[in-house]
Scaffold this motif. Structure first.
Motif, PDB file in Angstrom:
ATOM      1  N   SER A   1       0.847  -1.203   0.000  1.00  0.00           N
ATOM      2  CA  SER A   1       0.000   0.000   0.000  1.00  0.00           C
ATOM      3  C   SER A   1       0.881   1.252   0.000  1.00  0.00           C
ATOM      4  O   SER A   1       0.558   2.247   0.643  1.00  0.00           O
ATOM      5  N   PHE A   2       1.992   1.183  -0.719  1.00  0.00           N
ATOM      6  CA  PHE A   2       2.948   2.285  -0.742  1.00  0.00           C
ATOM      7  C   PHE A   2       2.317   3.554  -1.317  1.00  0.00           C
ATOM      8  O   PHE A   2       1.639   3.508  -2.345  1.00  0.00           O
ATOM      9  N   GLN A   3       2.548   4.673  -0.641  1.00  0.00           N
ATOM     10  CA  GLN A   3       1.987   5.950  -1.061  1.00  0.00           C
ATOM     11  C   GLN A   3       3.037   6.768  -1.811  1.00  0.00           C
ATOM     12  O   GLN A   3       4.090   7.087  -1.258  1.00  0.00           O
ATOM     13  N   MET A   4       2.744   7.106  -3.058  1.00  0.00           N
ATOM     14  CA  MET A   4       3.650   7.943  -3.841  1.00  0.00           C
ATOM     15  C   MET A   4       3.437   9.403  -3.460  1.00  0.00           C
ATOM     16  O   MET A   4       2.351   9.954  -3.656  1.00  0.00           O
ATOM     17  N   LYS A   5       4.467  10.018  -2.909  1.00  0.00           N
ATOM     18  CA  LYS A   5       4.386  11.425  -2.537  1.00  0.00           C
ATOM     19  C   LYS A   5       5.781  12.025  -2.625  1.00  0.00           C
ATOM     20  O   LYS A   5       6.796  11.312  -2.545  1.00  0.00           O
ATOM     21  N   PRO A   6       5.886  13.351  -2.811  1.00  0.00           N
ATOM     22  CA  PRO A   6       7.198  13.991  -2.926  1.00  0.00           C
ATOM     23  C   PRO A   6       8.095  13.634  -1.741  1.00  0.00           C
ATOM     24  O   PRO A   6       7.656  13.600  -0.593  1.00  0.00           O
ATOM     25  N   GLY A   7       9.369  13.329  -2.061  1.00  0.00           N
ATOM     26  CA  GLY A   7      10.337  12.973  -1.030  1.00  0.00           C
ATOM     27  C   GLY A   7      10.691  11.502  -0.986  1.00  0.00           C
ATOM     28  O   GLY A   7      11.728  11.135  -0.413  1.00  0.00           O
ATOM     29  N   VAL A   8       9.851  10.629  -1.569  1.00  0.00           N
ATOM     30  CA  VAL A   8      10.184   9.205  -1.551  1.00  0.00           C
ATOM     31  C   VAL A   8      11.356   8.953  -2.501  1.00  0.00           C
ATOM     32  O   VAL A   8      11.604   9.723  -3.426  1.00  0.00           O
ATOM     33  N   LEU A   9      12.065   7.870  -2.250  1.00  0.00           N
ATOM     34  CA  LEU A   9      13.240   7.502  -3.044  1.00  0.00           C
ATOM     35  C   LEU A   9      12.924   6.306  -3.929  1.00  0.00           C
ATOM     36  O   LEU A   9      12.078   5.479  -3.594  1.00  0.00           O
ATOM     37  N   ALA A  10      13.639   6.224  -5.034  1.00  0.00           N
ATOM     38  CA  ALA A  10      13.510   5.064  -5.916  1.00  0.00           C
ATOM     39  C   ALA A  10      14.865   4.715  -6.499  1.00  0.00           C
ATOM     40  O   ALA A  10      15.661   5.592  -6.829  1.00  0.00           O
ATOM     41  N   SER A  11      15.110   3.435  -6.612  1.00  0.00           N
ATOM     42  CA  SER A  11      16.271   2.924  -7.326  1.00  0.00           C
ATOM     43  C   SER A  11      15.761   2.361  -8.641  1.00  0.00           C
ATOM     44  O   SER A  11      14.954   1.432  -8.652  1.00  0.00           O
TER      45      SER A  11
ATOM     46  N   VAL B   1      22.352   1.710 -12.382  1.00  0.00           N
ATOM     47  CA  VAL B   1      21.462   1.881 -11.236  1.00  0.00           C
ATOM     48  C   VAL B   1      21.374   3.379 -10.954  1.00  0.00           C
ATOM     49  O   VAL B   1      22.389   4.037 -10.752  1.00  0.00           O
ATOM     50  N   TYR B   2      20.143   3.907 -10.973  1.00  0.00           N
ATOM     51  CA  TYR B   2      19.928   5.324 -10.726  1.00  0.00           C
ATOM     52  C   TYR B   2      19.127   5.495  -9.448  1.00  0.00           C
ATOM     53  O   TYR B   2      18.053   4.906  -9.298  1.00  0.00           O
ATOM     54  N   LEU B   3      19.640   6.291  -8.528  1.00  0.00           N
ATOM     55  CA  LEU B   3      18.907   6.636  -7.313  1.00  0.00           C
ATOM     56  C   LEU B   3      18.298   8.014  -7.518  1.00  0.00           C
ATOM     57  O   LEU B   3      18.990   8.944  -7.924  1.00  0.00           O
ATOM     58  N   ALA B   4      16.992   8.141  -7.266  1.00  0.00           N
ATOM     59  CA  ALA B   4      16.298   9.398  -7.545  1.00  0.00           C
ATOM     60  C   ALA B   4      15.298   9.712  -6.453  1.00  0.00           C
ATOM     61  O   ALA B   4      14.817   8.831  -5.741  1.00  0.00           O
ATOM     62  N   THR B   5      14.981  11.010  -6.337  1.00  0.00           N
ATOM     63  CA  THR B   5      13.986  11.499  -5.377  1.00  0.00           C
ATOM     64  C   THR B   5      12.768  12.023  -6.120  1.00  0.00           C
ATOM     65  O   THR B   5      12.913  12.753  -7.104  1.00  0.00           O
ATOM     66  N   LEU B   6      11.595  11.649  -5.657  1.00  0.00           N
ATOM     67  CA  LEU B   6      10.358  12.089  -6.286  1.00  0.00           C
ATOM     68  C   LEU B   6      10.079  13.545  -5.893  1.00  0.00           C
ATOM     69  O   LEU B   6       9.980  13.876  -4.706  1.00  0.00           O
ATOM     70  N   GLU B   7       9.942  14.405  -6.888  1.00  0.00           N
ATOM     71  CA  GLU B   7       9.689  15.825  -6.624  1.00  0.00           C
ATOM     72  C   GLU B   7       8.242  16.222  -6.912  1.00  0.00           C
ATOM     73  O   GLU B   7       7.668  17.034  -6.198  1.00  0.00           O
ATOM     74  N   ASN B   8       7.662  15.697  -7.979  1.00  0.00           N
ATOM     75  CA  ASN B   8       6.274  16.001  -8.322  1.00  0.00           C
ATOM     76  C   ASN B   8       5.558  14.714  -8.675  1.00  0.00           C
ATOM     77  O   ASN B   8       6.149  13.822  -9.290  1.00  0.00           O
ATOM     78  N   VAL B   9       4.300  14.623  -8.297  1.00  0.00           N
ATOM     79  CA  VAL B   9       3.530  13.407  -8.576  1.00  0.00           C
ATOM     80  C   VAL B   9       2.083  13.765  -8.855  1.00  0.00           C
ATOM     81  O   VAL B   9       1.509  14.652  -8.211  1.00  0.00           O
TER      82      VAL B   9
END
Length: 263
Positions: free
Chosen positions: A145-155, A253-261
């Motif tokens: 039930s992961f919530q996508m919101k600004p600030g989350v990280l993704a590989s 492998v790219y590590l990124a931060t979610l800024e807009n969703v």
């Protein structure tokens, strides 16, 4: 009467299952912006969030993400990743043309006149370059039930299945690696995992054939997940993991931060 009620309940359950199993299609656009235009582009992507929200309201897309790369690529290549979500491969390939984007911009910014809207798009196209675009189909994902919101990280892990091992690699991801990621999620060490297959570009010269997305709610969860080691793993399970790893080449492998969703 009871028979009708049972049929209605069965239909609702079937519809819910169908929605849950609906295949997701995604377009990944890797964006390069010159250093002297980064602040201008930050303003532009905030505008794009409003535009893509109109597209979502219109039923043209299922969602949109804007990610800022933290590591994994030379910044001369690209600094951002945009992901647009679709529920249909035809819609994915058609995308949103400039005329439609301008229409949505007018709705999102009713105070702008036609000339101002066109100028915004001309300036945005001039300040960015897209050295790579991937069309992807989701093959598997974890139950969460992961919530996508600004600030989350993704590989974002770009993979290329070794020659002759395409099916073996996909089987390993779904039967070996997916349960491992599911267990990590249940232990609070990860938020979400998704396995994607490249629809385009195709061929032996394509840089990748698959991509995995590993989501984390913050850096604490990310680093705890990296440090975790499953000491209860059996020798047979370790062999299966190694066999899966040997069936593909991990390209980047790219590590990124979610800024807009937009959802």
């Amino acid at each position: 009467m009871k028979k009708i009620v049972f049929l209605l309940i069965g239909g609702l359950l079937w519809f819910s299952t169908l929605r849950a199993q609906q295949t997701q299609y995604m377009v990944f656009e890797f964006v390069k912006v010159e250093n002297d235009q980064i602040f201008d582009y930050i303003e532009f992507k905030d505008l794009m969030e409003k535009v893509y929200r109109q597209a979502l309201n219109d039923g043209k897309i299922d969602g949109w993400d804007f990610w800022a790369l933290q590591s994994g690529a030379d910044h001369s290549d690209f600094q951002y990743i945009m992901i647009t979500y679709y529920d249909d491969p035809v819609n994915m390939m058609n995308g949103l043309d400039e005329e439609k984007m301008i229409e949505y911009t007018k709705i999102a910014y009713p105070h702008l006149n036609d000339a101002q809207v066109v100028k915004i798009f001309q300036e945005s196209l001039a300040m960015r370059d897209m050295p790579m675009r991937l069309y992807m189909r989701e093959v598997a994902h974890t139950d969460d039930s992961f919530q996508m919101k600004p600030g989350v990280l993704a590989s974002f892990d770009l993979m290329k299945a070794n020659e002759g091992l395409f099916d073996d690699y996909e089987q390993a991801e779904m039967e070996v690696f997916k349960p491992i990621h599911q267990e990590r999620i249940e232990k609070g060490l990860m938020g979400h995992w998704s396995f994607l297959r490249t629809a385009l570009p195709l061929g032996s010269q394509a840089q990748s054939t698959h991509l995995t997305m590993n989501m984390y709610k913050d850096y604490m969860q990310f680093f705890n997940g990296q440090a975790y080691e499953d000491l209860d793993q059996t020798a047979e399970e370790r062999d299966a993991v190694n066999e899966g790893l040997n069936s593909r080449d991990q390209k980047w492998v790219y590590l990124a931060t979610l800024e807009n969703v937009v959802r």
